[in-house]
Design an enzyme around this catalytic site. Sequence first.
Site, short mmCIF file in Angstrom:
data_model
loop_
_atom_site.label_atom_id
_atom_site.label_comp_id
_atom_site.label_asym_id
_atom_site.label_seq_id
_atom_site.Cartn_x
_atom_site.Cartn_y
_atom_site.Cartn_z
N LYS A 193 9.34 -0.76 14.28
CA LYS A 193 9.89 -0.42 12.96
C LYS A 193 10.98 0.64 13.10
O LYS A 193 12.05 0.53 12.50
CB LYS A 193 8.79 0.16 12.06
N GLU A 231 10.54 -4.46 4.72
CA GLU A 231 10.67 -5.87 4.32
C GLU A 231 10.38 -6.05 2.84
O GLU A 231 11.10 -6.72 2.09
CB GLU A 231 9.70 -6.76 5.13
N LYS A 236 0.84 -1.20 0.00
CA LYS A 236 0.00 0.00 0.00
C LYS A 236 0.87 1.25 0.00
O LYS A 236 0.69 2.16 -0.79
CB LYS A 236 -0.92 -0.04 1.22
N GLY A 258 -4.82 -2.11 4.95
CA GLY A 258 -4.05 -3.25 4.46
C GLY A 258 -4.74 -4.58 4.74
O GLY A 258 -4.82 -5.46 3.87
N ARG A 259 -5.24 -4.73 5.96
CA ARG A 259 -5.86 -6.02 6.33
C ARG A 259 -7.25 -6.18 5.78
O ARG A 259 -7.92 -7.19 6.03
CB ARG A 259 -5.82 -6.19 7.85
N HIS A 304 -5.48 -33.66 17.14
CA HIS A 304 -4.39 -34.51 17.62
C HIS A 304 -3.24 -33.69 18.16
O HIS A 304 -2.11 -34.17 18.28
CB HIS A 304 -3.92 -35.43 16.49
N GLU A 344 -4.79 -6.92 14.67
CA GLU A 344 -4.28 -5.59 14.29
C GLU A 344 -5.42 -4.58 14.36
O GLU A 344 -5.21 -3.39 14.58
CB GLU A 344 -3.63 -5.62 12.90
O1 F6P Z 1 3.15 -2.78 9.77
C1 F6P Z 1 1.83 -3.13 9.65
C2 F6P Z 1 1.33 -2.81 8.29
O2 F6P Z 1 1.21 -1.45 8.13
C3 F6P Z 1 0.03 -3.53 8.01
O3 F6P Z 1 -1.05 -2.84 8.51
C4 F6P Z 1 0.06 -3.66 6.54
O4 F6P Z 1 -0.86 -4.61 6.08
C5 F6P Z 1 1.50 -4.05 6.32
O5 F6P Z 1 2.21 -3.28 7.27
C6 F6P Z 1 2.04 -3.84 4.95
O6 F6P Z 1 1.96 -2.51 4.54
P1 F6P Z 1 2.17 -2.11 3.04
O7 F6P Z 1 1.08 -2.73 2.24
O8 F6P Z 1 2.11 -0.62 3.02
O9 F6P Z 1 3.51 -2.62 2.60
#
Ligand code: F6P
Length: 532
Positions: free
Chosen positions: A485, A193, A187, A248-249, A365, A334
Amino acid sequence: MRDVTLRELFDADATRGDRLALSACGIYLDYSKNRVTDETLRLLLALAGESGLRARIDAMFAGEKINVTEGRAVLHTALRAPRRSSVTVDGADVVPAVHEVLARMAAFADTVRAGRWLGHTGAPIANIVNIGIGGSDLGPVMAHEALRHYADRELTFRFVSNVDGTDFVEATADLDPARTLFIVSSKTFTTAETMANARSARAWVLDALGDPAAVARHFVAVSTNAAEVGAFGIDVANMFGFWDWVGGRYSMDSAIGLSTMIAIGPAAFGELLAGFHAMDDHFRAAPFEANMPVLLGLLTVWYRNFFGARTQAVLPYDQYLKRFPAYLQQLTMESNGKSVTLDGRAVDYDTSPLYWGEPGTNGQHSFYQLIHQGTELVPCDFIAFTRSLNPIGEHHRLLTANVLAQAEALAFGKTADEVRAEGTPDWLVPHRVFAGNRPSNTLLADRLTPRALGSLVALYEHAVFVQGTIWEVNSFDQWGVELGKALAKTVAAELASDTELAHDSSTNALIRRFRAARDSTATTGTLDAASL
Ligand code: F6P
């Protein structure tokens, strides 16, 4: 209600199992095995009323900026709004833009599926790698697993999320760069990452193909941030957009679902959206007492705040839903893992429980022992389908028997008298007693279709909203992830330097160990065991 048992409730009302059930959007919810009476339900519904749930629902669907800490509307429901509807944000109807992106996604998906999207060497793309994390990964991964039955088996799908290089290396180890397309999904397009993985992907492609022009054929982006996409080197003509009013979620049905659409095709993706939309309509229109997300949300509040239940298990009896609990973890925790109210007051009650789960029967199990006889109360959501997508032999009958049996055993248990009557010696009786009275919901649909998945996900999205409304928290921000972060940025620089350390003594000592390992590897080429 603490002392009322499900045995008593069922004995007192022979119709309970039929009465406390509800159908919507092809999903049947049996909520009779909950520790509630009609009075409990009436009071919980009154709580929803007092909390202003109706006004909150209307505000969300109307595009009001209910995400107050970020000043944003919350309109994932607009992502599945039919073409002819209209949803206004800041005076503009967003539905045409949603459908324009869907149409571009469909054209692209069709091209890839037809083998007409060619890589830099002219070879057709056969491998799709989604790079993203959190909401830009969990939805696509979950949907890929859930809808595998409908996927184009000629295409290979991989998902890279972790900044651990192992994730990228293992996901691409057997792929031919000339036939691989990366979808960089983010987003913000600034997530550390995702950008690290995207850079490694670009290096991997360029190492193999040698020409920077290859990026245009091997990378597309899904983002709200055109400037950053362009800065990374991806042509914005190959970018699929979405908007800041999609969290995002809550984004698996936006362009973030591009890998899903490529896998199952635009028509089936349309079915997925239709399933979401059907549940949106139900949530918006059904009276609260017959409203599935409202009831599901209220039951979670009931156990969390009145029984002190700390967790909620989600137990899908369908192997295709194996990533559904992981998906729900972000959606629920979240969203409602908060401890201040919308106006900034500290809460003096509990908010989101922990969500967890595994597919049945594997969980049986493993951890079900604790759910049956442990000291924790763990409300369970069982998810099952009347028909299997892979009806081989007697598997589906056995699977179904297990889900029904587990819900029955949890609810009604087995008394000491019943255990004794089986001839169990006295000393063993306490070990074999099942206290029962352990609540569960059973969600039943016919088959796991794209439409059913859409309705199921929307059901939980809205149940989360109901919980957040009762708890008065903002279910749409996530400030709690920021501190880690920021600290990681500082530590990453410190791991590459020898600057003075100003953390706590524990963090300082750990950093020194990594530095020692780094230095010993640099000088000797191998890790000096003493540095550990
Ligand atoms: O760090 C949490 C978050 O902001 C989530 O809410 C989101 O889904 C994820 O990181 C990834 O964010 P992006 O789509 O901006 O890379």
